[in-house]
Structures are given as structure tokens and as C-alpha cells.
Design a protein around this motif. Structure first.
Motif, PDB file in Angstrom:
ATOM      1  N   LEU A   1       0.834  -1.196   0.000  1.00 26.79           N
ATOM      2  CA  LEU A   1       0.000   0.000   0.000  1.00 26.79           C
ATOM      3  C   LEU A   1       0.867   1.245   0.000  1.00 26.79           C
ATOM      4  O   LEU A   1       1.759   1.395   0.825  1.00 26.79           O
ATOM      5  CB  LEU A   1      -0.902  -0.002   1.235  1.00 26.79           C
ATOM      6  N   ASP A   2       0.625   2.134  -0.971  1.00 28.59           N
ATOM      7  CA  ASP A   2       1.293   3.438  -1.009  1.00 28.59           C
ATOM      8  C   ASP A   2       0.532   4.362  -0.068  1.00 28.59           C
ATOM      9  O   ASP A   2      -0.551   4.858  -0.407  1.00 28.59           O
ATOM     10  CB  ASP A   2       1.310   3.982  -2.431  1.00 28.59           C
ATOM     11  N   LEU A   3       1.089   4.570   1.116  1.00 27.72           N
ATOM     12  CA  LEU A   3       0.363   5.280   2.168  1.00 27.72           C
ATOM     13  C   LEU A   3       0.030   6.704   1.760  1.00 27.72           C
ATOM     14  O   LEU A   3      -1.106   7.154   1.892  1.00 27.72           O
ATOM     15  CB  LEU A   3       1.180   5.271   3.458  1.00 27.72           C
TER      16      LEU A   3
ATOM     17  N   THR B   1      -2.547   6.774  -1.017  1.00 25.66           N
ATOM     18  CA  THR B   1      -3.843   6.304  -0.515  1.00 25.66           C
ATOM     19  C   THR B   1      -4.537   7.384   0.291  1.00 25.66           C
ATOM     20  O   THR B   1      -5.758   7.595   0.155  1.00 25.66           O
ATOM     21  CB  THR B   1      -3.633   5.044   0.343  1.00 25.66           C
TER      22      THR B   1
ATOM     23  N   LEU C   1      -8.578   6.169  -1.596  1.00 28.72           N
ATOM     24  CA  LEU C   1      -8.757   4.808  -2.071  1.00 28.72           C
ATOM     25  C   LEU C   1      -7.432   4.066  -1.979  1.00 28.72           C
ATOM     26  O   LEU C   1      -6.373   4.697  -2.048  1.00 28.72           O
ATOM     27  CB  LEU C   1      -9.248   4.795  -3.526  1.00 28.72           C
ATOM     28  N   PRO C   2      -7.462   2.737  -1.830  1.00 30.70           N
ATOM     29  CA  PRO C   2      -6.194   2.010  -1.765  1.00 30.70           C
ATOM     30  C   PRO C   2      -5.394   2.164  -3.065  1.00 30.70           C
ATOM     31  O   PRO C   2      -5.909   1.927  -4.154  1.00 30.70           O
ATOM     32  CB  PRO C   2      -6.635   0.559  -1.553  1.00 30.70           C
ATOM     33  N   VAL C   3      -4.159   2.574  -2.935  1.00 36.67           N
ATOM     34  CA  VAL C   3      -3.255   2.726  -4.070  1.00 36.67           C
ATOM     35  C   VAL C   3      -2.022   1.871  -3.788  1.00 36.67           C
ATOM     36  O   VAL C   3      -1.393   2.020  -2.735  1.00 36.67           O
ATOM     37  CB  VAL C   3      -2.841   4.193  -4.291  1.00 36.67           C
ATOM     38  N   THR C   4      -1.672   0.974  -4.703  1.00 37.37           N
ATOM     39  CA  THR C   4      -0.540   0.083  -4.499  1.00 37.37           C
ATOM     40  C   THR C   4       0.734   0.675  -5.086  1.00 37.37           C
ATOM     41  O   THR C   4       0.692   1.529  -5.979  1.00 37.37           O
ATOM     42  CB  THR C   4      -0.807  -1.289  -5.145  1.00 37.37           C
TER      43      THR C   4
ATOM     44  N   GLU D   1      -1.948  -6.062   3.639  1.00 36.09           N
ATOM     45  CA  GLU D   1      -2.597  -4.750   3.628  1.00 36.09           C
ATOM     46  C   GLU D   1      -3.782  -4.708   2.674  1.00 36.09           C
ATOM     47  O   GLU D   1      -4.034  -3.722   1.970  1.00 36.09           O
ATOM     48  CB  GLU D   1      -1.591  -3.653   3.261  1.00 36.09           C
TER      49      GLU D   1
ATOM     50  N   ARG E   1      -1.295   2.615   7.828  1.00 33.48           N
ATOM     51  CA  ARG E   1      -1.478   1.644   6.747  1.00 33.48           C
ATOM     52  C   ARG E   1      -2.707   0.775   6.998  1.00 33.48           C
ATOM     53  O   ARG E   1      -3.443   0.437   6.069  1.00 33.48           O
ATOM     54  CB  ARG E   1      -0.241   0.760   6.628  1.00 33.48           C
TER      55      ARG E   1
ATOM     56  N   ALA F   1      -5.871   3.058   6.397  1.00 42.19           N
ATOM     57  CA  ALA F   1      -6.088   3.698   5.091  1.00 42.19           C
ATOM     58  C   ALA F   1      -7.124   2.994   4.219  1.00 42.19           C
ATOM     59  O   ALA F   1      -7.989   3.669   3.628  1.00 42.19           O
ATOM     60  CB  ALA F   1      -4.751   3.812   4.359  1.00 42.19           C
ATOM     61  N   PRO F   2      -7.123   1.650   4.065  1.00 39.28           N
ATOM     62  CA  PRO F   2      -8.111   1.035   3.157  1.00 39.28           C
ATOM     63  C   PRO F   2      -9.558   1.245   3.572  1.00 39.28           C
ATOM     64  O   PRO F   2     -10.462   1.112   2.748  1.00 39.28           O
ATOM     65  CB  PRO F   2      -7.741  -0.455   3.189  1.00 39.28           C
TER      66      PRO F   2
END
Length: 602
Positions: free
Chosen positions: A81-83, A86, A91-94, A137, A378, A381-382
Motif C-alpha cells: 500500500l502506497d500510504l 492512498t 482509495l487504496p493505491v498500491t 494490507e 497503513r 487507510a483502506p
């Protein structure tokens, strides 16, 4: 020269050959990185290592090369997960991990001898499978990670080595520590040679007898496992491709055995059995003096063209065994390290506040643990879109930027090395003095030496007469321990229960201070003095067994060394009550105890 290494001026020919073999290994790895896995490069930071790396980078061309730092986090290595992204997007960004970035190329592991177990495990998985399973994550999927590894080993002695897990997966093990800048020579190959070899690699064939020769060489050198033989075959194919040959021949086998199998040798190959020589008829005497000229000068022996291929390859591999390794093999002292130090100051245990970080887990920071802010964010965040939607449905729009709930809190786990103390409890009663007190003292002295080397603390309790006495509180002073031991008198009763109580009290005190105690009893266990100081064998031994049960509750490792002339059932029963090890003292051989007693403090 591509890398700018200085040519040899006045270097040792043997060291120059070592450098050339190192460059050949770099070229072979550049030709077939997937088949060879990589190289373990042992060398201190300096011009020699930088010259090798520069030459190797020139050979690999445009293949991606990424450096793996020593303290890399798992999220950076694998991705996740790119904190920051995100939190910005809601939104969750990897983000891609470092291993995915070097897919199809090379990873350079810095200070590989100090790499953490998790880093070693992930690199080994990438080398074995060529991909990684990402499940963290809230992200699931397969990540391509087809890599070859250059593991830099900067260890200063045999206790600091690259993990065997990685060494086994790398074809080449180079040790450039003996080299200096004077020993560097021009590279035998360039990037164009590597490109041509890669183009024809698939067309290179390996005869069946060549494979048998490499396998026989590996067996003669004591190289275990199939992977080393596979690496040797791959190295032979790459060597043939570099030489422009479509079939592997003896020269390629010699190179593969020298670079892949020789550094892995665990035994010196046995010399081949020579056939019995036929009886020779005495030569006729010469008729003239001219015929006798030079009769004492033996002509040079022609090469043995009928020698089997396996024997010729084995001779080349045996001749290339490094000198340091050869000396160890000859002395039968080859030791393989797991990447840990030889000495130790204690055992590892989990801690809340100090030590080496070992990841995070859900927890409450109010209970004395240390909050991991990044991992907490982390975890939270999702869930931000759902939590904002829930707040909006309830009419709350002025909430915090990041909504953190109790289940999101993550606390850091630490592993710290505690101080280890071995408590020696020595029986100085009349029965022990009559039997083997002198031998017991000798055994304790040898064990004290080993404790000093391992940086353990030692304590000494002696019991005789009506009670037990602490002759030496926990200390690292070997001189004090030996002096107090040598002055230990013998004679009197055997107050075994009092001795066990004293050892339990000291062990509990050490545990309260955060240490790790272990107890070694040297006694014949023939108790005859009760806790009240009265004579009585049956009651005294029953009290000793009861005290042993109390010591067992403390979860302290223990050992009973039976000092009787012959193994005595009392000592064995005491060991069972302690849940410890039992060892009869070998007659007149106290040195045999050293290896056994190490397991107590391990």
C-alpha cells in the motif's frame, strides 16, 4: 578495458588468476542469469570490489539493476500500500516493490552477511520461483520477480558469512579479499561477446558424459545436493557459448568445476586407485658408452590421453580449491556458519520497548508497548471511504482527516538479546571428595573457559556439611572463578536440597533482572543432610527431589553431571525431576563435557 581497472604491474600470478576467474564468473552470469542464480561476492569495500562491479555492470548491458539496502522494509521490498497516495486519493493505491522493479535483471544485496531472515527468505523465494505472492494490507496477487542476485559479503571473519540459504542458490562464490589493485588485469570479455553468447546459448548442447563427469566431480568433492550440479552444467553451457562452441567440451567442464564446485568442496577427493604395474624385465646393458649418455635423465611423461573425463575434470577442480578452504579440509575443521556470531552474550527473547525490531502486531500502546504510527495508518487507510460514508450517513462531516479506530493500532515488536548466566553447583561433600572432586574441578575449569569465550556470566555454588555457599556471584571474571574453585575444600555431608534451593533462588533473581539462567549440577546426588541440617538419607533425597520440582517450575534449563565412579540412579532421578539432561562424568576425561554442556546455555 571497460571498467577501468588497472592492469597488473607486479602482482602475484596466482592472484591475477583469481581476478581473471572472477571476471569469467561475471561474464557467465551475464550470459545466463536465470540458470546461474547469481554470485556471492566476498570482498571489503574498496577499489577491487568496485572494479569487479563496474566490469560486471558493463557486461549486463541494459538489464535492470537495483540495490537492496541492508535495512529495507518488507513493504519496500515486496510492494504494498502506497500510504501517501492512498491518503490523498481516499482509495487504496498500491506501489511496486523493489524486487518487481528488477524483474528480468539483477538485485545487488548490500552487506548480505547481515541481512535479516525475512529479506533472505523473500530473496530465496524470488530465486526459486521467479515470482512472489503478495497478500498484505488488503492486496492480493502474484508479482513477477525473475531476478539474479549479487550478494555482497563484507564479513571480517568466519563468524560473519552470507546465509547458507542464499549461498546455496547462487552458482558462484567468489572471495576477492586477497586481491589488491596491482592484481587487476584486462577483462577477457566485453558486452558484445556476452550478447553473441546469449544469442547462441540455446543451441549449445551438453553431452551425457560431460554431465556424468560433473556429477562424479561433485560427489568426489563432497558437494551435496542437485542444485550445485545444475549450476555447473549451466556454467559449462555459458562458457561454451562465450567461446563460440555449440557443444560443451573439456575446457568448459574445467571452468565450471573450478568456479562452481571447488568453492563448495567439503572433503579432499581420494586419489584414484592405481593398477598394479606389470613385472618389468631388467634392461639389457648398453654395448657402448654412447648408449649410456643421459640414461639418468628421465624424459617428461606424455599426457595421459586415456584418462577418463571424470578424472581430468576432478583434477582441475581439486587444484582450484582455495588455499584457506584446503587447509581447513586437511585439518578436518571445516565449519559452516548460519550467518550468526560465534560468541553470544545471551539468548534472544521478545521485548516491548527495546532490541531489534521484528515487525508489528495489533495491540494497545497504553499497555507499555510502542506505537508504530506508519503501520497504524497503513491499517486504517483502506477503510477510509467506508468510514467517511458511515460518518456522512450519521450527519458527521467535520471528522478528522484520517479516521483511526481501535482495531487499527499497531505496536512494534522487538527482539533483544538477554544476558546468559550459567550457575555451577559443585558437590564438595565427603563422598564427592572421596570419589572424583578433582575431576569435577577440572571439568568446571574447562566449562568456565568455554563460558568466557561465549561471553556468558558464571556463578559458583558449593555445598558440603550442613548447607550451600555461593563462592562466586555472577561474573565474567575467569580468574576469580578459577581461584575460588581451586580453593574449594572437600568433606562433610551432602545437603543437596539446600544446594538446589540456593540455585533456584539465584536463578529467580537473574530472571527478575531480565537475564537467562541455566544450572549445571556436578554431584553424585547421594543426599544425606536434610534442610534442617539433620542426617537422614531417605528424607534428604525426597527433599532434594521436591526442591528440584520447584526449580523446574521456573523453566530453567539444567543438567546433572554424575560424578560417581559409576552412573548412580539418584543422579539420574534428580535429572528427571529437573526435566534436565543427565550425563555421567567420563572417567579421567573431563574434556568430553564441553560440547555437551553448551546445550544447557544455548
Amino acid at each position: 578495458m571497460n571498467g577501468g581497472a588497472a592492469s597488473a604491474v607486479a602482482g602475484d600470478p596466482g592472484l591475477a588468476a583469481l581476478w581473471r576467474d572472477g571476471l569469467r564468473a561475471a561474464a557467465l552470469l551475464a550470459v545466463d542469469p536465470a540458470g546461474l542464480g547469481g554470485v556471492a561476492l566476498r570482498a571489503c569495500p574498496g577499489p577491487v570490489r568496485e572494479a569487479w562491479l563496474e566490469e560486471w555492470r558493463a557486461l549486463v548491458g541494459d538489464a535492470p539493476v537495483r540495490r537492496v539496502p541492508l535495512h529495507i522494509t518488507e513493504s519496500r521490498l515486496l510492494g504494498g500500500l502506497d500510504l501517501a497516495a492512498t491518503l490523498r486519493a481516499g482509495l487504496p493505491v498500491t506501489e511496486r516493490g523493489l524486487l518487481a522493479d528488477c524483474d528480468g535483471g539483477f538485485a545487488v544485496l548490500a552487506m548480505g552477511e547481515r541481512a535479516s531472515r525475512s529479506t533472505v527468505a523473500h530473496l530465496a523465494t524470488a530465486l526459486d520461483r521467479g515470482e512472489l505472492t503478495l497478500a498484505r494490507e488488503g492486496i492480493h496477487g502474484e508479482v513477477q520477480a525473475r531476478i539474479a542476485l549479487v550478494a555482497l559479503d563484507e564479513g571480517q571473519d568466519d563468524s560473519e558469512v552470507l546465509s547458507p540459504v542464499l549461498r546455496d542458490r547462487l552458482a558462484f562464490q567468489l572471495d576477492l579479499t586477497p586481491l589488491s589493485i596491482r592484481d587487476l588485469d584486462e577483462p577477457p570479455f566485453d558486452a558484445a561477446d556476452v550478447a553473441e553468447a546469449q544469442a547462441m546459448l540455446g543451441a549449445v548442447s551438453v553431452p551425457e558424459d560431460a554431465v556424468r563427469a560433473l556429477v562424479a566431480t561433485a560427489m568426489a568433492l563432497g558437494v551435496a545436493g542437485v542444485r550445485a550440479c545444475q549450476f555447473a552444467v549451466a556454467a559449462a553451457r555459458a562458457g561454451a557459448a562465450l567461446a563460440g562452441r555449440h557443444e560443451v567440451d573439456e575446457r568448459d567442464l574445467d571452468l565450471a568445476a573450478r568456479l562452481v564446485l571447488s568453492p563448495r568442496a567439503t572433503q579432499i577427493p581420494a586419489p584414484p586407485e592405481e593398477p598394479e604395474a606389470p613385472e618389468e624385465t631388467p634392461p639389457e646393458e648398453p654395448d657402448s658408452d654412447e648408449d649410456s649418455k643421459g640414461e639418468d635423465d628421465d624424459p617428461p611423461e606424455p599426457p595421459d590421453l586415456d584418462q577418463p573425463l571424470e578424472d581430468r575434470v576432478l583434477e582441475a577442480a581439486a587444484a582450484a580449491i582455495p588455499e584457506a578452504l584446503l587447509a581447513s579440509l586437511e585439518a578436518n575443521t571445516v565449519q559452516r556458519s548460519r550467518g550468526g556470531a560465534g560468541g553470544r552474550s545471551g539468548v534472544q527473547q521478545r521485548s516491548k520497548l527495546r532490541g531489534r525490531p521484528m515487525g508489528t502486531l495489533p495491540g494497545d500502546p497504553r499497555h507499555g508497548a510502542r506505537l508504530s504510527l506508519i503501520d497504524t495508518l497503513r491499517a486504517a487507510a483502506p477503510w477510509q471511504p467506508l468510514r467517511r460514508a458511515s460518518d456522512a450517513a450519521e450527519g458527521r462531516t467535520d471528522g478528522p482527516g484520517v479516521i483511526v479506530q481501535k482495531d487499527d493500532f499497531r505496536v512494534t515488536r522487538f527482539r533483544e538479546r538477554t544476558e546468559s548466566t550459567i550457575i555451577f553447583v559443585v558437590d564438595a561433600s565427603g563422598s564427592a571428595a572421596l570419589h572424583r572432586l578433582a575431576e569435577a574441578k577440572g571439568a568446571v575449569e574447562l566449562l568456565l573457559n568455554d563460558c568466557y569465550v561465549r561471553r556468558d556470566q558464571v556463578a559458583l555454588i558449593a555445598f558440603r556439611g550442613e548447607g550451600a555457599e555461593m563462592l562466586l556471584p555472577p561474573t565474567r571474571s575467569l580468574v576469580r572463578a578459577k581461584r575460588n574453585l581451586s580453593a574449594l575444600p572437600g568433606g562433610g555431608g551432602t545437603p543437596l536440597a539446600a544446594a538446589i534451593d540456593a540455585a533456584a533462588s539465584l536463578a529467580e533473581h537473574i530472571q527478575r533482572r531480565g537475564g537467562t539462567p541455566s544450572v549445571v549440577f556436578l554431584t553424585d546426588a547421594r543426599a544425606n543432610i536434610t534442610r534442617e541440617g539433620k542426617a537422614g538419607r531417605q528424607q534428604a533425597f525426597e527433599e532434594a527431589l521436591a526442591s528440584a520440582g520447584q526449580l523446574r517450575v521456573l523453566d530453567v534449563r539444567s543438567m546433572v553431571i554424575d560424578t560417581s565412579p559409576r552412573p548412580h540412579p539418584n543422579a539420574e532421578a534428580l535429572a528427571r525431576s529437573l526435566a534436565g539432561r543427565y550425563l555421567p562424568l567420563p572417567h579421567a576425561d573431563a574434556r568430553a563435557l564441553r560440547d555437551t554442556v553448551e546445550a544447557v546455555g544455548a
